[in-house]
Design a protein around this motif. Structure first.
Motif, mmCIF file in Angstrom:
data_model
loop_
_atom_site.group_PDB
_atom_site.id
_atom_site.type_symbol
_atom_site.label_atom_id
_atom_site.label_comp_id
_atom_site.label_asym_id
_atom_site.label_seq_id
_atom_site.Cartn_x
_atom_site.Cartn_y
_atom_site.Cartn_z
ATOM 1 N N GLN A 152 -0.987 9.326 14.166
ATOM 2 C CA GLN A 152 -2.381 9.494 13.728
ATOM 3 C C GLN A 152 -2.547 9.073 12.263
ATOM 4 N N LEU A 153 -1.610 9.540 11.439
ATOM 5 C CA LEU A 153 -1.645 9.211 10.009
ATOM 6 C C LEU A 153 -1.466 7.703 9.806
ATOM 7 N N GLN A 154 -0.556 7.122 10.580
ATOM 8 C CA GLN A 154 -0.272 5.680 10.443
ATOM 9 C C GLN A 154 -1.510 4.839 10.760
ATOM 10 N N VAL A 166 1.693 -2.563 4.817
ATOM 11 C CA VAL A 166 1.596 -1.116 5.068
ATOM 12 C C VAL A 166 2.942 -0.679 5.643
ATOM 13 N N ASP A 167 3.823 -0.255 4.762
ATOM 14 C CA ASP A 167 5.150 0.239 5.177
ATOM 15 C C ASP A 167 4.988 1.747 5.321
ATOM 16 N N ALA A 168 4.475 2.135 6.481
ATOM 17 C CA ALA A 168 3.877 3.469 6.641
ATOM 18 C C ALA A 168 4.894 4.610 6.653
ATOM 19 N N PRO A 169 4.429 5.800 6.219
ATOM 20 C CA PRO A 169 5.283 6.985 6.392
ATOM 21 C C PRO A 169 5.514 7.171 7.897
ATOM 22 N N CYS A 170 6.696 7.620 8.284
ATOM 23 C CA CYS A 170 7.013 7.712 9.723
ATOM 24 C C CYS A 170 8.056 8.795 9.954
ATOM 25 N N ALA A 228 0.803 -1.228 0.000
ATOM 26 C CA ALA A 228 0.000 0.000 0.000
ATOM 27 C C ALA A 228 0.837 1.280 0.000
ATOM 28 N N CYS A 229 2.014 1.248 0.598
ATOM 29 C CA CYS A 229 2.899 2.433 0.642
ATOM 30 C C CYS A 229 4.223 2.025 -0.003
ATOM 31 N N ALA A 230 4.180 1.765 -1.279
ATOM 32 C CA ALA A 230 5.307 1.111 -1.952
ATOM 33 C C ALA A 230 6.478 2.049 -2.217
ATOM 34 N N GLY A 231 6.227 3.360 -2.274
ATOM 35 C CA GLY A 231 7.315 4.295 -2.576
ATOM 36 C C GLY A 231 8.012 3.887 -3.862
ATOM 37 N N ALA A 232 9.341 3.919 -3.831
ATOM 38 C CA ALA A 232 10.104 3.527 -5.028
ATOM 39 C C ALA A 232 10.301 2.016 -5.091
ATOM 40 N N GLY A 233 9.656 1.280 -4.186
ATOM 41 C CA GLY A 233 9.549 -0.168 -4.375
ATOM 42 C C GLY A 233 10.596 -1.051 -3.736
ATOM 43 N N GLY A 234 11.335 -0.545 -2.736
ATOM 44 C CA GLY A 234 12.348 -1.382 -2.080
ATOM 45 C C GLY A 234 11.766 -2.729 -1.641
ATOM 46 N N LYS A 235 10.660 -2.652 -0.904
ATOM 47 C CA LYS A 235 10.080 -3.913 -0.400
ATOM 48 C C LYS A 235 9.219 -4.594 -1.448
ATOM 49 N N THR A 236 8.662 -3.829 -2.394
ATOM 50 C CA THR A 236 7.888 -4.465 -3.473
ATOM 51 C C THR A 236 8.772 -5.487 -4.195
ATOM 52 N N ASP A 273 -4.571 5.769 10.597
ATOM 53 C CA ASP A 273 -5.568 5.997 9.547
ATOM 54 C C ASP A 273 -5.241 5.152 8.305
ATOM 55 N N ILE A 274 -3.987 5.160 7.879
ATOM 56 C CA ILE A 274 -3.607 4.385 6.677
ATOM 57 C C ILE A 274 -3.792 2.888 6.946
ATOM 58 N N LEU A 275 -3.348 2.436 8.124
ATOM 59 C CA LEU A 275 -3.454 1.009 8.448
ATOM 60 C C LEU A 275 -4.923 0.574 8.475
ATOM 61 N N SER A 289 1.239 0.527 -4.619
ATOM 62 C CA SER A 289 0.627 1.857 -4.651
ATOM 63 C C SER A 289 1.432 2.859 -3.858
ATOM 64 N N ASP A 290 1.210 4.103 -4.187
ATOM 65 C CA ASP A 290 1.756 5.182 -3.352
ATOM 66 C C ASP A 290 0.962 6.439 -3.642
ATOM 67 N N ILE A 291 0.912 7.291 -2.620
ATOM 68 C CA ILE A 291 0.203 8.567 -2.780
ATOM 69 C C ILE A 291 0.988 9.472 -3.738
ATOM 70 N N ARG A 292 2.298 9.258 -3.802
ATOM 71 C CA ARG A 292 3.142 10.082 -4.680
ATOM 72 C C ARG A 292 3.437 9.292 -5.945
ATOM 73 N N GLU A 293 2.721 9.715 -7.004
ATOM 74 C CA GLU A 293 2.784 8.923 -8.243
ATOM 75 C C GLU A 293 4.184 8.854 -8.839
ATOM 76 N N TYR A 294 4.969 9.955 -8.654
ATOM 77 C CA TYR A 294 6.297 9.972 -9.281
ATOM 78 C C TYR A 294 7.189 8.850 -8.743
ATOM 79 N N LYS A 295 6.925 8.437 -7.496
ATOM 80 C CA LYS A 295 7.760 7.366 -6.932
ATOM 81 C C LYS A 295 7.533 6.052 -7.682
ATOM 82 N N LEU A 296 6.309 5.895 -8.203
ATOM 83 C CA LEU A 296 6.005 4.647 -8.908
ATOM 84 C C LEU A 296 6.764 4.536 -10.231
HETATM 85 C C1 LIG Z 1 8.388 4.298 4.402
HETATM 86 S S1 LIG Z 1 7.993 4.937 2.866
HETATM 87 C C2 LIG Z 1 7.850 3.515 1.869
HETATM 88 C C3 LIG Z 1 9.139 2.871 1.502
HETATM 89 C C4 LIG Z 1 8.977 1.731 0.541
HETATM 90 N N1 LIG Z 1 7.984 0.763 0.971
HETATM 91 C C5 LIG Z 1 10.291 0.999 0.299
HETATM 92 O O1 LIG Z 1 10.477 -0.116 0.794
HETATM 93 O O2 LIG Z 1 11.133 1.571 -0.411
HETATM 94 C C6 LIG Z 1 6.319 5.407 3.049
HETATM 95 C C7 LIG Z 1 5.597 5.784 1.781
HETATM 96 O O3 LIG Z 1 4.261 6.126 2.119
HETATM 97 C C8 LIG Z 1 3.835 7.124 1.222
HETATM 98 N N2 LIG Z 1 2.718 7.866 1.850
HETATM 99 C C9 LIG Z 1 2.772 9.005 2.531
HETATM 100 N N3 LIG Z 1 1.543 9.364 2.943
HETATM 101 C C10 LIG Z 1 0.708 8.446 2.502
HETATM 102 C C11 LIG Z 1 -0.693 8.281 2.577
HETATM 103 N N4 LIG Z 1 -1.450 9.146 3.240
HETATM 104 N N5 LIG Z 1 -1.227 7.231 1.971
HETATM 105 C C12 LIG Z 1 -0.453 6.338 1.310
HETATM 106 N N6 LIG Z 1 0.888 6.450 1.205
HETATM 107 C C13 LIG Z 1 1.448 7.489 1.798
HETATM 108 C C14 LIG Z 1 5.036 7.975 0.973
HETATM 109 O O4 LIG Z 1 4.964 8.610 -0.292
HETATM 110 C C15 LIG Z 1 6.163 6.973 1.052
HETATM 111 O O5 LIG Z 1 6.572 6.565 -0.222
#
Ligand SMILES: C[S@@+](CC[C@H](N)C(=O)[O-])C[C@H]1O[C@@H](n2cnc3c(N)ncnc32)[C@H](O)[C@@H]1O
Length: 435
Positions: A351-353, A321-325, A253-261, A355-357, A277-284
């Motif tokens: 709070q954000l974590q 859910v590799d949440a933003p932190c 769900a929070c794939a970012g640039a895909g390290g764990k993907t 909600d996302i989880l 997926s990621d909220i920031r499309e450019y990371k995909l």
């Molecule tokens: C810890 S990083 C992910 C790292 C990634 N999984 C990896 O292994 O490289 C958290 C990601 O959550 C995304 N993010 C931030 N806010 C978010 C939200 N509200 N919903 C979904 N993703 C979010 C960020 O853009 C960021 O890429």
């Protein structure tokens, strides 16, 4: 001699400009320094290495170095880069992290009017560094606690002794960890022929450690061929917590640039489906590039920038859910973030974590798995989020998995500390949705 003096001045100016920008903007130092290198084309690879290493030493030891300042305001004014004070900080930063001193550092020592020392403190313990620094600068005691912001300790579930050991690890340059995407022994031979000295760990089957990497790893043919990815040991432990299997359907769900993907795709042996997926499309975009390089065809990137989930409710075998932190678990690798993070970020993130989880977990089918992870060391972002989630969503229970560090089952939550494997710190929890 004049050449060396010029070099010392130009490095001092570069580090000053970048450090000032980082403190002012709060942007990550690696991004700021790379942008600087892109602009200033005349710097060669050796110049860049010395500038970047000293910059990171400066942030790593900033909690002590700022105690050497007489006037911390004027340091950042124009001209501050030529001051005796700035030379003193650069010299001390270099001294603390290196056993052999660079000739440029000796120029800084002269500008700072400090006595000549033949060896640096790189190989000394934290306590010895504190003592030697005090002797050299006849300054107040340098306490380990000052090396991070004061608010951190109360956020971290470690006793006094363990906290000190954690701080001692934060002060060491971290090694690089790779994750082999081909057979590990074959990769070791290729890396050795490039002059590298990778070491193995029995704890993780695909991990390799590089204490020193004097070559640009991204330029190696084995990297271009997708044979390895840079991924810290602690981060690889999160992938292991998913236990993703070939043929399953997972959502990162929070794939970012895909390290764990990429790690999950490898665990799934390229079979099944992995929605990233990621909220920031450019990371995909970066994720797509990495997936292509590794020749994974089971990854399907999908943006997630609206309330609606990008996958159907109750449809996947597993959600990661590799949440933003706050990133406090990566302060060893990103020492600048210690000085740009704020105490209030912890509660905001928690709070954000949650909600996302809560939202992402709806994608797990009955009997499916949800793994929640952060690279934070703060209890509020980890165990407390887990407790709040379980109180809210009674259809989920914690489920243990085999901890590679010990070989025993976890109780459903796992902390990895730098002391465990010379790595970053991380947290993972694994939930099972009732049938
Ligand atoms: C810890 S990083 C992910 C790292 C990634 N999984 C990896 O292994 O490289 C958290 C990601 O959550 C995304 N993010 C931030 N806010 C978010 C939200 N509200 N919903 C979904 N993703 C979010 C960020 O853009 C960021 O890429």
């Amino acid at each position: 001699m004049a050449l060396l003096a010029n070099q010392a001045r130009s490095y001092a100016t570069a580090i000053h400009q970048v450090a000032r920008d980082v403190f002012k903007s709060g942007n990550p130092a690696d991004r700021v320094v790379n942008a600087y290198f892109r602009d200033i084309k005349k710097l060669g690879s050796r110049d860049r290495r010395m500038i970047a290493e000293t910059l990171f030493s400066l942030f790593r030891w900033w909690g002590w170095l700022r105690q050497l300042l007489e006037d911390s305001q004027s340091l950042w004014d124009d001209g501050g880069e030529r001051s005796e004070e700035w030379a003193r900080l650069l010299y001390a930063a270099h001294l603390l992290d290196n056993a052999e001193l660079h000739p440029v550092a000796q120029e800084w020592q002269q500008t700072a009017n400090l006595p000549h020392i033949s060896h640096g403190m790189g190989a000394l313990t934290l306590a010895e560094k504190s003592r030697r620094l005090r002797e050299l600068f006849r300054a107040t005691p340098f306490d380990a606690a000052a090396l991070v912001p004061g608010w951190l300790q109360q956020c971290v579930p470690l006793d006094e002794q363990a906290y000190l050991s954690f701080l001692a690890y934060l002060q060491q340059r971290p090694p690089l960890w790779l994750r082999a995407q081909v057979e590990r022994e074959a990769l070791i031979l290729e890396l050795r022929s490039a002059g590298l000295v990778p070491t193995l760990t029995a704890m993780l089957p695909q991990a390799l450690c590089l204490e020193q990497a004097r070559v640009n790893l991204f330029e190696l043919q084995s990297f271009r061929d997708g044979k390895f990815e840079l991924q810290d040991f602690a981060s690889q432990m999160i992938g292991i917590a998913t236990q993703a299997k070939p043929g399953e359907r997972w959502w990162d769900a929070c794939a970012g640039a895909g390290g764990k993907t990429l790690q999950l795709a490898a665990m799934m042996q390229n079979k099944g489906t992995l929605i990233a997926s990621d909220i920031r499309e450019y990371k995909l975009l970066e994720l797509r590039k990495r997936a292509r390089r590794a020749q994974f065809s089971n990854i399907s990137p999908r943006p997630w920038n609206e309330a609606k989930l990008p996958v159907k409710h109750g449809s996947v075998d597993g959600v990661l859910v590799d949440a933003p932190c706050t990133g406090t678990g990566t302060w060893r690798r990103n020492p600048d973030c210690r000085w740009t993070a704020k105490a209030e970020d912890v509660a905001e993130m928690a709070q954000l974590q949650l909600d996302i989880l809560s939202r992402a977990s709806k994608a797990a089918k009955p009997g499916g798995v949800v793994v929640y992870a952060t690279c934070s060391v703060c209890e509020a972002e980890n165990e407390a989020v887990v407790r709040a989630f379980l109180a809210q969503r009674q259809e989920f229970t914690l489920e243990g998995w085999q901890n590679p560090l010990t070989g025993t089952l976890t109780d459903g939550m796992l902390r990895v500390w730098p002391m465990d494997a010379n790595c970053d710190a991380t947290f993972a929890a694994r939930f099972r949705r009732n049938m």
